[in-house]
Design a protein around this motif. Structure first.
Motif, mmCIF file in Angstrom:
data_model
loop_
_atom_site.group_PDB
_atom_site.id
_atom_site.type_symbol
_atom_site.label_atom_id
_atom_site.label_comp_id
_atom_site.label_asym_id
_atom_site.label_seq_id
_atom_site.Cartn_x
_atom_site.Cartn_y
_atom_site.Cartn_z
ATOM 1 N N VAL A 17 21.088 -20.292 -44.322
ATOM 2 C CA VAL A 17 21.901 -21.387 -44.863
ATOM 3 C C VAL A 17 22.261 -21.112 -46.317
ATOM 4 O O VAL A 17 23.392 -21.372 -46.759
ATOM 5 C CB VAL A 17 21.166 -22.732 -44.715
ATOM 6 N N ASP A 18 21.322 -20.540 -47.086
ATOM 7 C CA ASP A 18 21.622 -20.174 -48.474
ATOM 8 C C ASP A 18 22.757 -19.165 -48.526
ATOM 9 O O ASP A 18 23.640 -19.241 -49.395
ATOM 10 C CB ASP A 18 20.378 -19.595 -49.157
ATOM 11 N N ALA A 19 22.749 -18.201 -47.604
ATOM 12 C CA ALA A 19 23.811 -17.183 -47.576
ATOM 13 C C ALA A 19 25.150 -17.803 -47.192
ATOM 14 O O ALA A 19 26.195 -17.452 -47.753
ATOM 15 C CB ALA A 19 23.440 -16.072 -46.601
ATOM 16 N N LEU A 20 25.135 -18.720 -46.226
ATOM 17 C CA LEU A 20 26.373 -19.413 -45.857
ATOM 18 C C LEU A 20 26.956 -20.153 -47.059
ATOM 19 O O LEU A 20 28.166 -20.118 -47.306
ATOM 20 C CB LEU A 20 26.099 -20.404 -44.720
ATOM 21 N N THR A 21 26.085 -20.800 -47.811
ATOM 22 C CA THR A 21 26.513 -21.555 -48.991
ATOM 23 C C THR A 21 27.054 -20.619 -50.065
ATOM 24 O O THR A 21 28.100 -20.883 -50.677
ATOM 25 C CB THR A 21 25.339 -22.371 -49.546
ATOM 26 N N GLU A 22 26.358 -19.507 -50.284
ATOM 27 C CA GLU A 22 26.774 -18.550 -51.311
ATOM 28 C C GLU A 22 28.107 -17.885 -50.969
ATOM 29 O O GLU A 22 29.003 -17.774 -51.817
ATOM 30 C CB GLU A 22 25.695 -17.472 -51.464
ATOM 31 N N ILE A 23 28.252 -17.451 -49.748
ATOM 32 C CA ILE A 23 29.507 -16.812 -49.318
ATOM 33 C C ILE A 23 30.660 -17.804 -49.413
ATOM 34 O O ILE A 23 31.775 -17.459 -49.828
ATOM 35 C CB ILE A 23 29.358 -16.267 -47.885
ATOM 36 N N GLY A 24 30.394 -19.055 -49.041
ATOM 37 C CA GLY A 24 31.433 -20.069 -49.129
ATOM 38 C C GLY A 24 31.847 -20.356 -50.556
ATOM 39 O O GLY A 24 33.043 -20.517 -50.840
ATOM 40 N N ALA A 25 30.890 -20.392 -51.461
ATOM 41 C CA ALA A 25 31.184 -20.715 -52.862
ATOM 42 C C ALA A 25 32.200 -19.751 -53.462
ATOM 43 O O ALA A 25 33.034 -20.138 -54.294
ATOM 44 C CB ALA A 25 29.898 -20.707 -53.678
ATOM 45 N N ALA A 26 32.167 -18.497 -53.030
ATOM 46 C CA ALA A 26 33.096 -17.489 -53.554
ATOM 47 C C ALA A 26 34.534 -17.784 -53.161
ATOM 48 O O ALA A 26 35.481 -17.304 -53.801
ATOM 49 C CB ALA A 26 32.695 -16.106 -53.065
ATOM 50 N N ALA B 156 16.280 -34.089 -34.422
ATOM 51 C CA ALA B 156 15.099 -33.810 -35.247
ATOM 52 C C ALA B 156 14.024 -33.108 -34.423
ATOM 53 O O ALA B 156 13.404 -32.136 -34.879
ATOM 54 C CB ALA B 156 14.553 -35.102 -35.844
ATOM 55 N N ALA B 157 13.818 -33.587 -33.213
ATOM 56 C CA ALA B 157 12.800 -32.993 -32.345
ATOM 57 C C ALA B 157 13.118 -31.544 -32.025
ATOM 58 O O ALA B 157 12.221 -30.697 -31.921
ATOM 59 C CB ALA B 157 12.686 -33.803 -31.059
ATOM 60 N N ALA B 158 14.408 -31.233 -31.886
ATOM 61 C CA ALA B 158 14.809 -29.879 -31.508
ATOM 62 C C ALA B 158 14.885 -28.928 -32.693
ATOM 63 O O ALA B 158 14.613 -27.729 -32.549
ATOM 64 C CB ALA B 158 16.159 -29.925 -30.800
ATOM 65 N N TYR B 159 15.235 -29.456 -33.873
ATOM 66 C CA TYR B 159 15.592 -28.555 -34.962
ATOM 67 C C TYR B 159 14.733 -28.606 -36.219
ATOM 68 O O TYR B 159 14.692 -27.622 -36.966
ATOM 69 C CB TYR B 159 17.052 -28.799 -35.368
ATOM 70 N N ASN B 160 14.076 -29.722 -36.499
ATOM 71 C CA ASN B 160 13.332 -29.794 -37.769
ATOM 72 C C ASN B 160 12.270 -28.705 -37.888
ATOM 73 O O ASN B 160 12.003 -28.196 -38.971
ATOM 74 C CB ASN B 160 12.693 -31.177 -37.935
ATOM 75 N N GLN B 161 11.713 -28.314 -36.748
ATOM 76 C CA GLN B 161 10.653 -27.316 -36.787
ATOM 77 C C GLN B 161 11.147 -25.930 -37.190
ATOM 78 O O GLN B 161 10.362 -25.080 -37.630
ATOM 79 C CB GLN B 161 9.989 -27.231 -35.419
ATOM 80 N N VAL B 162 12.463 -25.671 -37.037
ATOM 81 C CA VAL B 162 12.974 -24.342 -37.381
ATOM 82 C C VAL B 162 13.624 -24.297 -38.761
ATOM 83 O O VAL B 162 14.048 -23.227 -39.210
ATOM 84 C CB VAL B 162 13.981 -23.835 -36.326
ATOM 85 N N LEU B 163 13.697 -25.422 -39.447
ATOM 86 C CA LEU B 163 14.340 -25.447 -40.758
ATOM 87 C C LEU B 163 13.726 -24.451 -41.747
ATOM 88 O O LEU B 163 14.464 -23.815 -42.517
ATOM 89 C CB LEU B 163 14.311 -26.869 -41.342
ATOM 90 N N PRO B 164 12.391 -24.243 -41.763
ATOM 91 C CA PRO B 164 11.847 -23.242 -42.689
ATOM 92 C C PRO B 164 12.353 -21.832 -42.402
ATOM 93 O O PRO B 164 12.508 -21.023 -43.324
ATOM 94 C CB PRO B 164 10.328 -23.335 -42.449
ATOM 95 N N GLN B 165 12.637 -21.551 -41.144
ATOM 96 C CA GLN B 165 13.039 -20.191 -40.761
ATOM 97 C C GLN B 165 14.498 -19.885 -41.080
ATOM 98 O O GLN B 165 14.865 -18.709 -41.218
ATOM 99 C CB GLN B 165 12.798 -19.981 -39.260
ATOM 100 N N ILE B 166 15.342 -20.904 -41.177
ATOM 101 C CA ILE B 166 16.771 -20.645 -41.373
ATOM 102 C C ILE B 166 17.221 -20.861 -42.817
ATOM 103 O O ILE B 166 18.410 -20.759 -43.116
ATOM 104 C CB ILE B 166 17.629 -21.521 -40.440
ATOM 105 N N GLY B 167 16.283 -21.110 -43.717
ATOM 106 C CA GLY B 167 16.642 -21.386 -45.102
ATOM 107 C C GLY B 167 17.467 -20.279 -45.733
ATOM 108 O O GLY B 167 18.487 -20.540 -46.401
ATOM 109 N N ALA B 168 17.069 -19.027 -45.537
ATOM 110 C CA ALA B 168 17.793 -17.904 -46.140
ATOM 111 C C ALA B 168 19.200 -17.783 -45.566
ATOM 112 O O ALA B 168 20.156 -17.463 -46.281
ATOM 113 C CB ALA B 168 17.015 -16.608 -45.916
#
Length: 263
Positions: free
Chosen positions: A185-194, A171-183
């Motif tokens: 992760v969304d792309a990973l999810t979308e590509i996988g869904a196909a 959490a200390a290392a990564y929670n702060q960057v979660l807003p920056q990687i949202g797009a």
């Protein structure tokens, strides 16, 4: 309470006694910082301790865990390979110049590095940028990629609304960057869904597509089908370009505190 030093090797050694030695491969490591620094046989001494705990006469792949002193430790590997106590040599967290230097030293005895293990993911591609992955491919060396999922933040399980558990090192290392990687992760999810795949499987498939062998922490048998799925996925050049563009746009640095820059 933490595990006693060497306890994991002892446990593995006990579990493997039920199987023929040629039915599995053993890998363990030499960590320079754990050596006393006052002997010409410290690699051999540490290897002997690991071999005793693992109840074996040889190690299939022996790692130099970090590049603390390439010139000092590398020559000590040569007699261990020549005697059969080590079958193959691996390097972890080494940059390209260090890998080449180890190969030069080993090459005087007709030996070369068999594997490299470095941090590699969509968010941390320094080994690719530095030419390490290409060098491995050109010299028949396996590149093992660790932290492919960046401690879970590329799995789709975590987001600004569902951060990693508070109080944890992750959490200390990564929670702060979660807003920056949202797009991303969304792309990973979308590509996988196909392809009826998860974000985790796509992130792993990406590492495979880049010519690496991901190190996956499979703690339960139920996760094995997911890894098989990742191996079967095919990402198009356009999908890879899209993921890399989004990763670059995220502009996050996930280099571990223990890592030296690769470039």
């Amino acid at each position: 309470m933490g595990l006693r030093l060497g306890a994991s090797e002892e446990k593995v050694g006990e579990l493997l006694q039920a199987y023929p030695r040629d039915s599995y491969q053993l890998s363990t490591k030499f960590t320079p910082q754990m050596a006393a620094g006052d002997s010409d046989h410290e690699v051999a001494d540490m290897l002997a301790g690991s071999s005793k705990r693992l109840k074996t006469d040889y190690i299939d792949l022996y790692w130099i865990h970090n590049p603390a002193d390439v010139e000092k430790w590398t020559p000590q590997l040569i007699p261990l390979v020549q005697s059969g106590k080590i079958k193959q040599i691996g390097l972890s967290n080494h940059n390209l110049a260090q890998i080449k230097r180890v190969n030069e030293i080993l090459g005087t005895a007709g030996i070369q590095v068999s594997a490299v293990q470095n941090h590699f993911s969509l968010l941390y591609r320094s080994s690719e940028a530095a030419g390490i992955i290409k060098y491995c491919q050109d010299h028949n060396m396996t590149f093992f990629a660790y932290m492919v999922l960046e401690q879970g933040i590329l799995t789709g399980r975590y987001s600004v609304d569902q951060p990693l558990p508070a109080g944890s090192a992750r959490a200390a290392a990564y929670n702060q960057v979660l807003p920056q990687i949202g797009a991303l992760v969304d792309a990973l999810t979308e590509i996988g869904a196909a392809q009826q795949a998860s974000a985790t499987e796509v992130a792993t498939a990406y590492a495979l597509a880049k010519g690496t062998t991901p190190i996956i922490g499979v703690t339960k048998a139920k996760y094995i089908p997911s890894e098989a799925k990742a191996m079967a996925l095919t990402l198009s050049p356009a999908e890879i370009d899209r993921l890399e563009a989004l990763a670059q746009a995220a502009n996050v640095d996930t280099k571990g505190s223990w890592e030296a820059p690769m470039i």
